[in-house]
Design a protein around this motif. Structure first.
Motif, PDB file in Angstrom:
ATOM      1  N   ILE A  64       0.841  -1.205   0.000  1.00 13.53           N
ATOM      2  CA  ILE A  64       0.000   0.000   0.000  1.00 13.53           C
ATOM      3  C   ILE A  64       0.872   1.250   0.000  1.00 13.53           C
ATOM      4  N   LYS A  65       1.912   1.218   0.800  1.00 11.11           N
ATOM      5  CA  LYS A  65       2.829   2.367   0.862  1.00 11.11           C
ATOM      6  C   LYS A  65       3.644   2.514  -0.418  1.00 11.11           C
ATOM      7  N   SER A  66       3.580   1.493  -1.295  1.00 12.34           N
ATOM      8  CA  SER A  66       4.267   1.546  -2.585  1.00 12.34           C
ATOM      9  C   SER A  66       3.288   1.684  -3.745  1.00 12.34           C
ATOM     10  N   GLY A  67       2.006   1.966  -3.418  1.00 15.39           N
ATOM     11  CA  GLY A  67       1.049   2.266  -4.475  1.00 15.39           C
ATOM     12  C   GLY A  67      -0.043   1.249  -4.712  1.00 15.39           C
ATOM     13  N   TRP A  68      -0.077   0.165  -3.941  1.00 16.51           N
ATOM     14  CA  TRP A  68      -1.128  -0.842  -4.117  1.00 16.51           C
ATOM     15  C   TRP A  68      -2.443  -0.261  -3.614  1.00 16.51           C
ATOM     16  N   THR A  69      -3.413  -0.159  -4.489  1.00 20.78           N
ATOM     17  CA  THR A  69      -4.673   0.486  -4.118  1.00 20.78           C
ATOM     18  C   THR A  69      -5.617  -0.490  -3.417  1.00 20.78           C
ATOM     19  N   LEU A  70      -6.495   0.073  -2.618  1.00 28.84           N
ATOM     20  CA  LEU A  70      -7.487  -0.736  -1.915  1.00 28.84           C
ATOM     21  C   LEU A  70      -8.385  -1.462  -2.919  1.00 28.84           C
ATOM     22  N   LYS A  71      -8.692  -0.791  -4.016  1.00 27.07           N
ATOM     23  CA  LYS A  71      -9.535  -1.401  -5.050  1.00 27.07           C
ATOM     24  C   LYS A  71      -8.866  -2.640  -5.634  1.00 27.07           C
TER      25      LYS A  71
ATOM     26  N   ASP B 139     -10.528 -10.723   8.847  1.00 21.37           N
ATOM     27  CA  ASP B 139      -9.577 -10.600   9.956  1.00 21.37           C
ATOM     28  C   ASP B 139      -9.640  -9.183  10.530  1.00 21.37           C
ATOM     29  N   PRO B 140      -9.528  -9.010  11.843  1.00 21.43           N
ATOM     30  CA  PRO B 140      -9.520  -7.666  12.453  1.00 21.43           C
ATOM     31  C   PRO B 140      -8.424  -6.766  11.879  1.00 21.43           C
ATOM     32  N   GLN B 141      -7.329  -7.368  11.410  1.00 19.45           N
ATOM     33  CA  GLN B 141      -6.233  -6.588  10.837  1.00 19.45           C
ATOM     34  C   GLN B 141      -6.687  -5.816   9.599  1.00 19.45           C
ATOM     35  N   TRP B 142      -7.650  -6.391   8.890  1.00 26.47           N
ATOM     36  CA  TRP B 142      -8.159  -5.741   7.681  1.00 26.47           C
ATOM     37  C   TRP B 142      -8.871  -4.433   8.027  1.00 26.47           C
ATOM     38  N   LYS B 143      -9.566  -4.403   9.152  1.00 27.79           N
ATOM     39  CA  LYS B 143     -10.232  -3.173   9.581  1.00 27.79           C
ATOM     40  C   LYS B 143      -9.211  -2.066   9.847  1.00 27.79           C
ATOM     41  N   LEU B 144      -8.102  -2.446  10.464  1.00 27.46           N
ATOM     42  CA  LEU B 144      -7.039  -1.479  10.722  1.00 27.46           C
ATOM     43  C   LEU B 144      -6.456  -0.953   9.423  1.00 27.46           C
ATOM     44  N   ILE B 145      -6.272  -1.833   8.467  1.00 33.09           N
ATOM     45  CA  ILE B 145      -5.714  -1.430   7.172  1.00 33.09           C
ATOM     46  C   ILE B 145      -6.641  -0.438   6.478  1.00 33.09           C
ATOM     47  N   LYS B 146      -7.933  -0.723   6.491  1.00 31.27           N
ATOM     48  CA  LYS B 146      -8.883   0.209   5.866  1.00 31.27           C
ATOM     49  C   LYS B 146      -8.874   1.562   6.577  1.00 31.27           C
ATOM     50  N   LYS B 147      -8.718   1.524   7.887  1.00 28.51           N
ATOM     51  CA  LYS B 147      -8.706   2.755   8.672  1.00 28.51           C
ATOM     52  C   LYS B 147      -7.483   3.603   8.363  1.00 28.51           C
ATOM     53  N   GLU B 148      -6.329   2.954   8.210  1.00 26.35           N
ATOM     54  CA  GLU B 148      -5.072   3.674   7.998  1.00 26.35           C
ATOM     55  C   GLU B 148      -4.736   3.890   6.526  1.00 26.35           C
ATOM     56  N   TYR B 149      -5.543   3.325   5.636  1.00 24.96           N
ATOM     57  CA  TYR B 149      -5.218   3.358   4.203  1.00 24.96           C
ATOM     58  C   TYR B 149      -4.978   4.780   3.693  1.00 24.96           C
ATOM     59  N   GLY B 150      -5.865   5.698   4.049  1.00 24.41           N
ATOM     60  CA  GLY B 150      -5.753   7.077   3.569  1.00 24.41           C
ATOM     61  C   GLY B 150      -4.425   7.712   3.954  1.00 24.41           C
TER      62      GLY B 150
ATOM     63  N   TRP C  37      -1.572   6.115   4.683  1.00 25.48           N
ATOM     64  CA  TRP C  37      -0.492   5.465   3.946  1.00 25.48           C
ATOM     65  C   TRP C  37      -0.485   5.895   2.471  1.00 25.48           C
ATOM     66  N   ARG C  38      -1.666   6.081   1.922  1.00 21.41           N
ATOM     67  CA  ARG C  38      -1.763   6.534   0.530  1.00 21.41           C
ATOM     68  C   ARG C  38      -1.182   7.934   0.384  1.00 21.41           C
ATOM     69  N   ASN C  39      -1.442   8.798   1.354  1.00 23.31           N
ATOM     70  CA  ASN C  39      -0.880  10.145   1.326  1.00 23.31           C
ATOM     71  C   ASN C  39       0.643  10.115   1.421  1.00 23.31           C
ATOM     72  N   GLU C  40       1.163   9.211   2.243  1.00 22.85           N
ATOM     73  CA  GLU C  40       2.616   9.037   2.331  1.00 22.85           C
ATOM     74  C   GLU C  40       3.194   8.689   0.960  1.00 22.85           C
ATOM     75  N   TYR C  41       2.527   7.784   0.293  1.00 22.34           N
ATOM     76  CA  TYR C  41       2.968   7.351  -1.041  1.00 22.34           C
ATOM     77  C   TYR C  41       2.933   8.513  -2.036  1.00 22.34           C
ATOM     78  N   GLU C  42       1.835   9.255  -2.052  1.00 24.12           N
ATOM     79  CA  GLU C  42       1.703  10.376  -2.982  1.00 24.12           C
ATOM     80  C   GLU C  42       2.773  11.430  -2.717  1.00 24.12           C
ATOM     81  N   THR C  43       3.095  11.653  -1.449  1.00 23.39           N
ATOM     82  CA  THR C  43       4.119  12.638  -1.083  1.00 23.39           C
ATOM     83  C   THR C  43       5.492  12.225  -1.578  1.00 23.39           C
TER      84      THR C  43
END
Length: 303
Positions: free
Chosen positions: A68-75, A89-100, A102-108
């Protein structure tokens, strides 16, 4: 850092995958990820699935997040059926929560100025290429390409030279896209056989492209995509390139594999083996070659 060695090690890992030796493959991915500053997204994507196959759940999530931090999109992740069961898995909920975040980090991290410039070049290129679709006959298309498309394409290569001098090659590492510039160069290298045979612009930029390959600015697939068009069109479609545009004959098979090896691209046998693993497990290795080669690369003439 020497990305020839990077790709050689990744190819070793993929050979282990072909033989269902997921633990051994995962060890190599871990070594490569530790040793190199930049990792291609495709390798994180494959490692995520291999970790799951090896029952290394924590590493699966680790590489998914790195992807994700290298550009893998949620879609794209949601479309991966092999990972579908992990979404409870509960980990997936965390990933969805933090996705935005991490995506901003990647774009930056990306060079947005170069990205905007190349995206605009790609859009112009697509519009110009559409003209060939409304030109009937191969001779008519060659005339259009040489008279109308070639002057446009030469200006595009001039812009690329400026980008190379200012920032380096605009591929996945610089702008987060490994398709736009490779497509522009592919179009340039496929104008017509007569044009390609006398063209000097591609030969001028080729050393910079090979340097980009060696330093991790360009993937082997990108280089094969654009260089394959040059080789195939120049030879009048009489010879195989990297196996994508023109399938090799039995006599060409070894030479094609040597050419692939010279740029760090997996062998035809490994590619075909990975497709077998995709079909038997449901994994998705995001193999390059589409749309020209959807499945395996076969020997010409074999049934």
């Amino acid at each position: 850092q020497d990305y020839a060695q990077y790709h050689a090690r990744i190819n070793e890992a993929e050979e282990f995958i072909v033989h269902n030796q997921y633990e051994e493959a995962l060890k190599i991915y871990e070594e490569v990820f530790t040793a190199y500053d930049f990792v291609f997204l495709n390798d994180y994507q494959i490692a995520t699935q291999i970790a799951l196959a090896a029952k290394e759940e924590e590493k699966c999530w680790k590489y998914l997040i790195a992807g994700i931090k290298s550009g893998w999109t949620l879609k794209s992740i949601k479309h991966n059926t092999y990972l579908e069961k992990r979404r409870i898995d509960p980990q997936w909920k965390l990933i969805k929560k933090e996705y935005g975040l991490w995506r901003n980090e990647y774009e930056t991290y990306l060079n947005q100025d170069a990205r905007k410039k190349v995206k605009k070049m790609f859009s112009k290129d697509q519009w110009k290429a559409i003209g060939a679709l409304f030109t009937f006959g191969s001779k008519g298309q060659d005339r259009y390409a040489e008279k109308k498309f070639a002057p446009h394409s030469e200006k595009q290569i001039d812009k690329l030279i400026t980008i190379l001098n200012d920032w380096g090659y605009p591929g996945e590492r610089l702008i987060g896209n490994n398709f736009w510039m490779a497509t522009i160069l592919s179009h340039h290298n496929s104008i017509s056989q007569a044009y390609v045979q006398q063209d000097t612009l591609y030969q001028f930029v080729k050393p910079s492209l090979l340097n980009a390959l060696a330093t991790g600015q360009m993937s082997p697939w990108e280089f094969a995509m654009l260089d394959g068009w040059y080789r195939t069109v120049k030879a009048g479609w009489e010879k195989a390139d990297y196996g994508f545009l023109n399938p090799p004959t039995k006599e060409e098979w070894m030479a094609v594999n040597e050419l692939r090896k010279s740029i760090g691209l997996r062998s035809i046998e490994t590619r075909n083996g990975l497709i077998d693993i995709e079909q038997s497990t449901g994994m998705n290795f995001y193999l390059g070659g589409r749309p020209w080669v959807e499945g395996k690369i076969e020997i010409k003439g074999n049934k």
